[in-house]
Structure formats: C-alpha cells, structure tokens
Design an enzyme around this catalytic site. Structure first.
Site, PDB file in Angstrom:
ATOM      1  CG  ASP A 119      -2.071   0.954   1.102  1.00 22.63           C
ATOM      2  OD1 ASP A 119      -3.227   0.508   1.010  1.00 22.63           O
ATOM      3  OD2 ASP A 119      -1.812   2.188   1.088  1.00 22.63           O
TER       4      ASP A 119
ATOM      5  CG  ASN B  35     -12.521  -0.871   3.758  1.00 18.95           C
ATOM      6  OD1 ASN B  35     -12.976  -1.203   4.851  1.00 18.95           O
ATOM      7  ND2 ASN B  35     -11.335  -0.299   3.630  1.00 18.95           N
TER       8      ASN B  35
ATOM      9  N   GLY C 145     -15.727   3.110   3.839  1.00 19.56           N
ATOM     10  CA  GLY C 145     -14.559   3.927   3.515  1.00 19.56           C
ATOM     11  C   GLY C 145     -13.810   3.457   2.284  1.00 19.56           C
ATOM     12  CD  GLN C 146     -14.798  -0.592  -2.422  1.00 14.83           C
ATOM     13  OE1 GLN C 146     -15.992  -0.730  -2.119  1.00 14.83           O
ATOM     14  NE2 GLN C 146     -14.210  -1.289  -3.355  1.00 14.83           N
TER      15      GLN C 146
ATOM     16  CG  HIS D 155      -8.665  -3.174  -2.368  1.00 13.65           C
ATOM     17  ND1 HIS D 155      -9.628  -2.512  -3.089  1.00 13.65           N
ATOM     18  CD2 HIS D 155      -8.520  -2.476  -1.213  1.00 13.65           C
ATOM     19  CE1 HIS D 155     -10.050  -1.459  -2.408  1.00 13.65           C
ATOM     20  NE2 HIS D 155      -9.397  -1.417  -1.250  1.00 13.65           N
TER      21      HIS D 155
ATOM     22  CG  HIS E 100      -6.748  -2.995   3.118  1.00 13.06           C
ATOM     23  ND1 HIS E 100      -6.056  -1.815   2.949  1.00 13.06           N
ATOM     24  CD2 HIS E 100      -7.977  -2.789   2.569  1.00 13.06           C
ATOM     25  CE1 HIS E 100      -6.827  -0.932   2.330  1.00 13.06           C
ATOM     26  NE2 HIS E 100      -8.000  -1.502   2.090  1.00 13.06           N
TER      27      HIS E 100
HETATM   28  P1  5GP Z   1      -9.756   1.233   0.340  1.00 14.31           P
HETATM   29  O1  5GP Z   1      -9.832   2.541   1.071  1.00 14.31           O
HETATM   30  O2  5GP Z   1     -10.457   1.325  -0.990  1.00 14.31           O
HETATM   31  O3  5GP Z   1     -10.154   0.021   1.104  1.00 14.31           O
HETATM   32  O4  5GP Z   1      -8.206   0.992   0.052  1.00 14.31           O
HETATM   33  C1  5GP Z   1      -7.512   1.571  -1.003  1.00 14.31           C
HETATM   34  C2  5GP Z   1      -6.048   1.554  -0.630  1.00 14.31           C
HETATM   35  O5  5GP Z   1      -5.297   1.784  -1.810  1.00 14.31           O
HETATM   36  C3  5GP Z   1      -5.643   2.632   0.372  1.00 14.31           C
HETATM   37  O6  5GP Z   1      -5.094   2.022   1.526  1.00 14.31           O
HETATM   38  C4  5GP Z   1      -4.626   3.468  -0.395  1.00 14.31           C
HETATM   39  O7  5GP Z   1      -3.552   3.911   0.422  1.00 14.31           O
HETATM   40  C5  5GP Z   1      -4.163   2.527  -1.477  1.00 14.31           C
HETATM   41  N1  5GP Z   1      -3.752   3.182  -2.709  1.00 14.31           N
HETATM   42  C6  5GP Z   1      -4.418   4.181  -3.368  1.00 14.31           C
HETATM   43  N2  5GP Z   1      -3.754   4.510  -4.486  1.00 14.31           N
HETATM   44  C7  5GP Z   1      -2.662   3.700  -4.547  1.00 14.31           C
HETATM   45  C8  5GP Z   1      -1.587   3.577  -5.485  1.00 14.31           C
HETATM   46  O8  5GP Z   1      -1.519   4.276  -6.506  1.00 14.31           O
HETATM   47  N3  5GP Z   1      -0.613   2.644  -5.217  1.00 14.31           N
HETATM   48  C9  5GP Z   1      -0.683   1.850  -4.097  1.00 14.31           C
HETATM   49  N4  5GP Z   1       0.328   0.976  -3.933  1.00 14.31           N
HETATM   50  N5  5GP Z   1      -1.674   1.948  -3.194  1.00 14.31           N
HETATM   51  C10 5GP Z   1      -2.654   2.854  -3.421  1.00 14.31           C
END
Ligand code: 5GP
Ligand code: ZN
Length: 117
Positions: A34, A90, A96-97, A103, A105
């Site tokens: 991340d 999420n 908070g997605q 994906h 985490h």
């Molecule tokens: P969500 O909030 O949708 O569950 O998680 C999305 C995750 O993607 C976040 O933890 C954010 O830091 C990560 N993220 C967003 N853009 C990028 C990117 O361009 N590269 C990487 N490696 N992670 C990303």
C-alpha cells in the site's frame, strides 16, 4: 482474467501500467505494498480481473477467492507474520472504500486494536 477497466487504478497496477512494489503475482492475483501503509506490513491483494468489490462476487468466483486467500497466506508467511495479522475488505461508502476494485488489505507487524474505526 480478461475483463479489465481501462479507467481503474488497480486494473492499471495489475497490468503494470502504473508502478507498484509487488510482493506477489500469479495467474489470477497480484499483491503489492500500500502506498500509504497503516502498519509495518500493509499489502493489497487484488484479482487481476476487474471486480468492483466483494458484494459483486458470484459462485463462479470461488476459485478466484481461493487464489486471493492463498496469496494472502503466502505473503503473510514471507513477511514473517507468525504472531498474526488482519485481512480487511472494505465494501461501499460506509466502509470507507476508496478504490472500486476488489482488494484485501493484509495488515501486520503490530498489535491491532478492536473494534476497527
Ligand atoms: P480502500 O480505502 O479502498 O479500502 O483501500 C484503497 C487503498 O489503496 C488505500 O489504503 C490506499 O492507500 C491505497 N492506494 C491508493 N492509491 C494507490 C496507489 O496508486 N498505489 C498503491 N500501492 N496503493 C494505493
Ligand atoms: Zn479494476
């Protein structure tokens, strides 16, 4: 594996169009660190195929899901997370997605609190 969304950030990361720090890849799944880690180990495991979130999974995705969890297990082993770790998915605005491509985490390397925020 063919369906991808050209506008989707994680489809583009899976295709290698946007660089990432990859820690896992196989035919179906990619794992990468991340960009804004919330724990010493914070890896995102994604299917190569575009699926918007876990709510969009169907019975036909059983194998894909097994591949995701096999990858998560392998990454956890490679990262030495023998004391445990957390897997988070999420789904939708209340969760908070922020990236609408399924994906998982994988967070580890520190004590987690419960309940999550
Ligand atoms: P969500 O909030 O949708 O569950 O998680 C999305 C995750 O993607 C976040 O933890 C954010 O830091 C990560 N993220 C967003 N853009 C990028 C990117 O361009 N590269 C990487 N490696 N992670 C990303
Ligand atoms: Zn996508």
């Amino acid at each position: 594996m063919s369906e991808r969304d050209p506008e989707c950030l994680f489809c583009r990361i899976a295709a290698g169009e946007i660089p990432s720090d990859r820690v896992h890849e196989d035919d179906d799944v990619v794992g990468f660190r991340d960009v804004a880690p919330r724990a010493p180990t914070h890896v995102l495991v994604i299917p190569r195929r575009h699926v918007s979130d876990a709510q969009a999974l169907t019975d036909d995705d059983a194998g894909l899901l097994a591949s995701c969890f096999a990858a998560l297990r392998q990454v956890a082993d490679a990262e030495g997370l023998s004391r445990g770790y957390r897997i988070v998915a999420n789904i939708g605005p209340d969760s908070g997605q922020t990236v609408p491509h399924l994906h998982f985490h994988l967070l580890g390397g520190r004590q987690m609190s419960w309940p999550p925020g």
